[in-house]
Scaffold this motif. Structure first.
Motif, PDB file in Angstrom:
ATOM      1  N   LYS A 234       0.823  -1.205   0.000  1.00  0.00           N
ATOM      2  CA  LYS A 234       0.000   0.000   0.000  1.00  0.00           C
ATOM      3  C   LYS A 234       0.861   1.260   0.000  1.00  0.00           C
ATOM      4  O   LYS A 234       1.930   1.301   0.606  1.00  0.00           O
ATOM      5  CB  LYS A 234      -0.920   0.008   1.228  1.00  0.00           C
ATOM      6  CG  LYS A 234      -2.090  -0.962   1.120  1.00  0.00           C
ATOM      7  CD  LYS A 234      -3.014  -0.843   2.330  1.00  0.00           C
ATOM      8  CE  LYS A 234      -4.229  -1.745   2.165  1.00  0.00           C
ATOM      9  NZ  LYS A 234      -5.130  -1.667   3.350  1.00  0.00           N
ATOM     10  N   LEU A 235       0.352   2.289  -0.683  1.00  0.00           N
ATOM     11  CA  LEU A 235       1.050   3.572  -0.728  1.00  0.00           C
ATOM     12  C   LEU A 235       0.614   4.493   0.395  1.00  0.00           C
ATOM     13  O   LEU A 235       1.071   5.641   0.469  1.00  0.00           O
ATOM     14  CB  LEU A 235       0.821   4.265  -2.078  1.00  0.00           C
ATOM     15  CG  LEU A 235       1.476   3.605  -3.298  1.00  0.00           C
ATOM     16  CD1 LEU A 235       1.174   4.401  -4.552  1.00  0.00           C
ATOM     17  CD2 LEU A 235       2.982   3.486  -3.100  1.00  0.00           C
ATOM     18  N   ASP A 236      -0.285   4.027   1.247  1.00  0.00           N
ATOM     19  CA  ASP A 236      -0.634   4.781   2.448  1.00  0.00           C
ATOM     20  C   ASP A 236      -0.465   3.849   3.641  1.00  0.00           C
ATOM     21  O   ASP A 236      -0.440   2.637   3.510  1.00  0.00           O
ATOM     22  CB  ASP A 236      -2.070   5.328   2.373  1.00  0.00           C
ATOM     23  CG  ASP A 236      -3.091   4.223   2.119  1.00  0.00           C
ATOM     24  OD1 ASP A 236      -2.687   3.059   1.959  1.00  0.00           O
ATOM     25  OD2 ASP A 236      -4.289   4.535   2.064  1.00  0.00           O
TER      26      ASP A 236
ATOM     27  N   TYR B 283       5.145   3.625   0.957  1.00  0.00           N
ATOM     28  CA  TYR B 283       4.692   4.939   1.416  1.00  0.00           C
ATOM     29  C   TYR B 283       5.882   5.871   1.606  1.00  0.00           C
ATOM     30  O   TYR B 283       5.851   7.048   1.191  1.00  0.00           O
ATOM     31  CB  TYR B 283       3.910   4.792   2.719  1.00  0.00           C
ATOM     32  CG  TYR B 283       3.586   6.113   3.400  1.00  0.00           C
ATOM     33  CD1 TYR B 283       2.556   6.917   2.944  1.00  0.00           C
ATOM     34  CD2 TYR B 283       4.328   6.554   4.502  1.00  0.00           C
ATOM     35  CE1 TYR B 283       2.258   8.128   3.561  1.00  0.00           C
ATOM     36  CE2 TYR B 283       4.040   7.742   5.135  1.00  0.00           C
ATOM     37  CZ  TYR B 283       3.003   8.540   4.664  1.00  0.00           C
ATOM     38  OH  TYR B 283       2.723   9.738   5.279  1.00  0.00           O
TER      39      TYR B 283
ATOM     40  N   TYR C 227       7.426   6.714  -1.747  1.00  0.00           N
ATOM     41  CA  TYR C 227       6.583   7.676  -2.460  1.00  0.00           C
ATOM     42  C   TYR C 227       6.775   9.086  -1.896  1.00  0.00           C
ATOM     43  O   TYR C 227       6.827  10.069  -2.649  1.00  0.00           O
ATOM     44  CB  TYR C 227       5.111   7.264  -2.370  1.00  0.00           C
ATOM     45  CG  TYR C 227       4.183   8.204  -3.088  1.00  0.00           C
ATOM     46  CD1 TYR C 227       4.154   8.248  -4.488  1.00  0.00           C
ATOM     47  CD2 TYR C 227       3.348   9.070  -2.391  1.00  0.00           C
ATOM     48  CE1 TYR C 227       3.320   9.127  -5.155  1.00  0.00           C
ATOM     49  CE2 TYR C 227       2.513   9.950  -3.047  1.00  0.00           C
ATOM     50  CZ  TYR C 227       2.496   9.974  -4.428  1.00  0.00           C
ATOM     51  OH  TYR C 227       1.674  10.841  -5.092  1.00  0.00           O
TER      52      TYR C 227
ATOM     53  N   TYR D 292       8.857   7.148   9.229  1.00  0.00           N
ATOM     54  CA  TYR D 292       7.408   7.235   9.035  1.00  0.00           C
ATOM     55  C   TYR D 292       6.872   8.541   9.623  1.00  0.00           C
ATOM     56  O   TYR D 292       6.089   9.258   8.987  1.00  0.00           O
ATOM     57  CB  TYR D 292       6.726   6.035   9.688  1.00  0.00           C
ATOM     58  CG  TYR D 292       5.230   6.048   9.593  1.00  0.00           C
ATOM     59  CD1 TYR D 292       4.581   6.071   8.359  1.00  0.00           C
ATOM     60  CD2 TYR D 292       4.438   6.029  10.747  1.00  0.00           C
ATOM     61  CE1 TYR D 292       3.192   6.073   8.271  1.00  0.00           C
ATOM     62  CE2 TYR D 292       3.050   6.033  10.668  1.00  0.00           C
ATOM     63  CZ  TYR D 292       2.439   6.060   9.431  1.00  0.00           C
ATOM     64  OH  TYR D 292       1.071   6.063   9.335  1.00  0.00           O
TER      65      TYR D 292
ATOM     66  N   SER E 275       7.851  11.459   7.421  1.00  0.00           N
ATOM     67  CA  SER E 275       7.020  11.544   6.214  1.00  0.00           C
ATOM     68  C   SER E 275       5.658  12.143   6.528  1.00  0.00           C
ATOM     69  O   SER E 275       5.122  12.950   5.754  1.00  0.00           O
ATOM     70  CB  SER E 275       6.850  10.154   5.599  1.00  0.00           C
ATOM     71  OG  SER E 275       8.089   9.635   5.184  1.00  0.00           O
ATOM     72  N   ARG E 276       5.084  11.775   7.658  1.00  0.00           N
ATOM     73  CA  ARG E 276       3.784  12.330   8.043  1.00  0.00           C
ATOM     74  C   ARG E 276       3.904  13.819   8.348  1.00  0.00           C
ATOM     75  O   ARG E 276       3.016  14.605   7.983  1.00  0.00           O
ATOM     76  CB  ARG E 276       3.245  11.580   9.258  1.00  0.00           C
ATOM     77  CG  ARG E 276       2.872  10.130   8.960  1.00  0.00           C
ATOM     78  CD  ARG E 276       2.381   9.423  10.204  1.00  0.00           C
ATOM     79  NE  ARG E 276       1.164  10.010  10.705  1.00  0.00           N
ATOM     80  CZ  ARG E 276       0.680   9.825  11.945  1.00  0.00           C
ATOM     81  NH1 ARG E 276       1.364   9.078  12.800  1.00  0.00           N
ATOM     82  NH2 ARG E 276      -0.454  10.378  12.320  1.00  0.00           N
TER      83      ARG E 276
END
Length: 584
Positions: A460-462, A468, A471, A531, A534-535
């Protein structure tokens, strides 16, 4: 300790000076190590806990924090200093983030700092697949964990020797050769050695089933005798089974090398069970002659009952050795050949008792480096419907899985770019994304927890996945290419919002995260950090327009911050063994 975080170092200098003015002795290193991140960014970007000054100053930490706050003044670096209970909270000026964090990331000097206080030569043994079996997805946790730790360590110049230790002899090999020679009716497949290596895994499964089916029958004793005879030939280094072993072993090794090439894994040394097999038996017999081991019903070992480890069997009554036999010998070889100071074994937690026994045997025979041997255990990988077993045949062969994932990625995400992208770029991107999915999925979980492999979730890309993060980095690269280049002499005072400053603050901690991960031999911290980063970038991107910023000065400051984030993501992914495609 190495005070490599320049932002925290500047804060530590101010705290040290203020403490001295209050009559307290606090070293720069003590101040540096006590600076942490508050639970809420609005409270402060960083905080100093005053607990360690309480005894010397004979005051409560909240009172000390209040006094220290009066001694530290705002300046070009510090926007404000305030006491909050036992903590001294700092708000950092945007210019300091630019000078001490963003610019060093952009010119790469941030990644060249001297991080480690001590740097003992460390050997990491990982990926110990058996020949004559299929390399499957369950093996990837060990491979990914070991490779990530090595890349993390080497990214901060840790002195590391990477080794592997395939099991190329033993009962599993005898079973495969036995079935191949006596019971196989299917032709050896045409094609590459890798194809034949994968086929051997099927032969091993058939052999295991046949032997299980014949337990309790007249054939059982005959089968056991035949397997023992095969093992004796392999030990002696001659005979028809030894010749067959040499040929089929090469098939398995070529398959392993194909998998390692796909994962971009390289070893400094390949140890093999076969090379320590005979020497280990000789060494154990020498130890027995010296009175350091005992014989019980024809078998040789060491009684570790007083250490609550039972009896460590080293030579069976039929004269054959065991895993422990070889590991005792191999431990000696590792330290003698490479002069390492620490030897790490990455092996799943089902072998914890084994390594406790081996290390205790080494200690009791007088091997001084026994104390420097460490078993890094991890839990296993399962499929959604349960555990995998080569013997049972319910496995997902690794290279088959890779082909499936790359085909899925190409179809679902990349086919739409065909014509605009070259076929080679599509192929390489699919390769990178498949690798990112597998590697991140294997190293983001705490070592003590099981992993359930789920291809749909991992691609998944999310959510918290490798794709993720890839991306996010590709998106930043595209953004910078479109809106850049980043100009020189950026006015970082333009960065004023919490979204901007939180991102800059997060970037500043990258080297700290890598250092802790290497020292603790854990990858989960770096995964969580990337992670979270990125968020934070996604929040910044939504709240802080770059292309439509009110002024060019603000646009450039935000663009520099975005590019620095991309640089951290690229380096962080590389430290996990993950390639970051330029576009996705």
């Amino acid at each position: 300790m190495k005070t490599h975080n320049h932002l925290i170092l500047e804060l530590a200098k101010r705290v040290e000076k203020a403490a001295l003015e209050l009559g307290a002795t606090l070293t720069l290193e003590e101040a540096y190590s006590a600076i942490v991140e508050p639970p809420q960014f609005e409270m402060g970007h960083f905080a100093f806990g005053c607990f360690r000054l309480a005894k010397a100053m004979k005051k409560a930490p909240p009172a000390i924090a209040a006094e220290l706050a009066t001694k530290i003044q705002s300046d070009d670096m510090l926007k404000s200093v305030s006491a909050a209970g036992p903590y001294l909270n700092f708000i950092i000026n945007a210019k300091a983030y630019g000078d001490l964090v963003i610019n060093p990331v952009l010119d790469e000097s941030f990644f060249k700092r001297e991080i480690l206080e001590t740097n003992p030569k460390t050997m990491i043994e990982y990926s110990q697949p058996n020949t004559h079996k299929v390399l499957h997805v369950g093996h990837m946790r060990n491979l990914c964990l070991g490779n990530a730790l090595i890349k993390m360590g080497r990214s901060i110049n840790a002195d590391i020797i990477s080794v592997t230790y395939p099991g190329d002899v033993g009962t599993h090999v005898a079973k495969c050769l036995w079935y191949l020679k006596k019971h196989n009716n299917s032709p050896i497949p045409e094609g590459s050695p890798e194809t034949k290596g994968a086929w051997l895994g099927q032969i091993y499964t058939k052999a295991s089933h046949k032997l299980d089916d014949e337990l309790g029958t007249d054939q059982e004793e005959k089968n056991r005798a035949e397997l023992t005879a095969i093992l004796k030939q392999l030990e002696s280094g001659s005979g028809e089974y030894f010749d067959l072993w040499r040929e089929t072993r090469e098939w398995s090794l070529r398959l392993m090398e194909k998998a390692y090439s796909w994962a971009d894994v390289k070893f400094d040394r390949w140890f093999f069970e076969s090379e320590v097999d005979a020497p280990s038996l000789k060494f154990i017999k020498e130890l027995f002659d010296q009175g350091k081991l005992v014989k019980d019903d024809g078998a040789i070992g060491m009684d570790l009952t007083d250490d609550k480890l039972g009896f460590c069997l080293l030579v069976k009554s039929d004269g054959n050795g065991l895993y422990a036999t070889k590991d005792v010998q191999l431990a000696k070889v590792k330290f003698e050949e490479f002069k390492v100071k620490k030897s790490v074994y990455i092996v799943d937690n089902r072998q914890s008792h084994h390594f406790k026994q081996v290390f205790k045997v080494l200690e009791k025979i007088g091997f001084d480096q026994a104390k420097d041997c460490f078993h890094l255990a991890y839990d296993v990988v399962e499929l959604p419907d349960g555990a995998m077993s080569s013997r049972k045949g319910n496995i997902v062969p690794l290279m088959d899985l890779v082909e499936q994932m790359e085909a899925r990625i190409t179809t679902d995400y990349l086919e739409k770019y065909r014509g605009d992208w070259s076929n080679e770029e599509i192929k390489q991107t699919a390769h990178a994304v498949a690798g990112g999915a597998i590697i991140y999925g294997m190293v983001r979980v705490d070592n003590n927890r099981k992993i359930v492999f789920d291809m749909d979730e991992w691609l998944k890309l999310d959510g918290e996945t490798g794709p993720y993060l890839q991306y996010a980095r590709a998106r930043i690269t595209s953004l910078v290419d479109k809106l850049g280049p980043v100009e020189e002499n950026i006015d970082f005072t333009q960065l004023k919002t919490n979204a901007e400053l939180m991102l800059a603050s997060k970037i500043s901690r990258y080297n700290d995260i890598i250092e802790k991960g290497w020292n603790d031999l854990k990858t989960i911290g770096l995964c969580s950090y990337l992670y979270d980063l990125s968020r934070l970038f996604n929040s910044f991107y939504v709240e802080c327009p770059i292309g439509k910023a009110e002024t060019n000065e603000l646009k450039q400051a935000r663009l520099a911050l975005a590019k620095a984030t991309g640089g951290i993501l690229e380096h962080g992914l590389a430290a996990l063994g993950i390639t970051a495609p330029k576009r996705m």
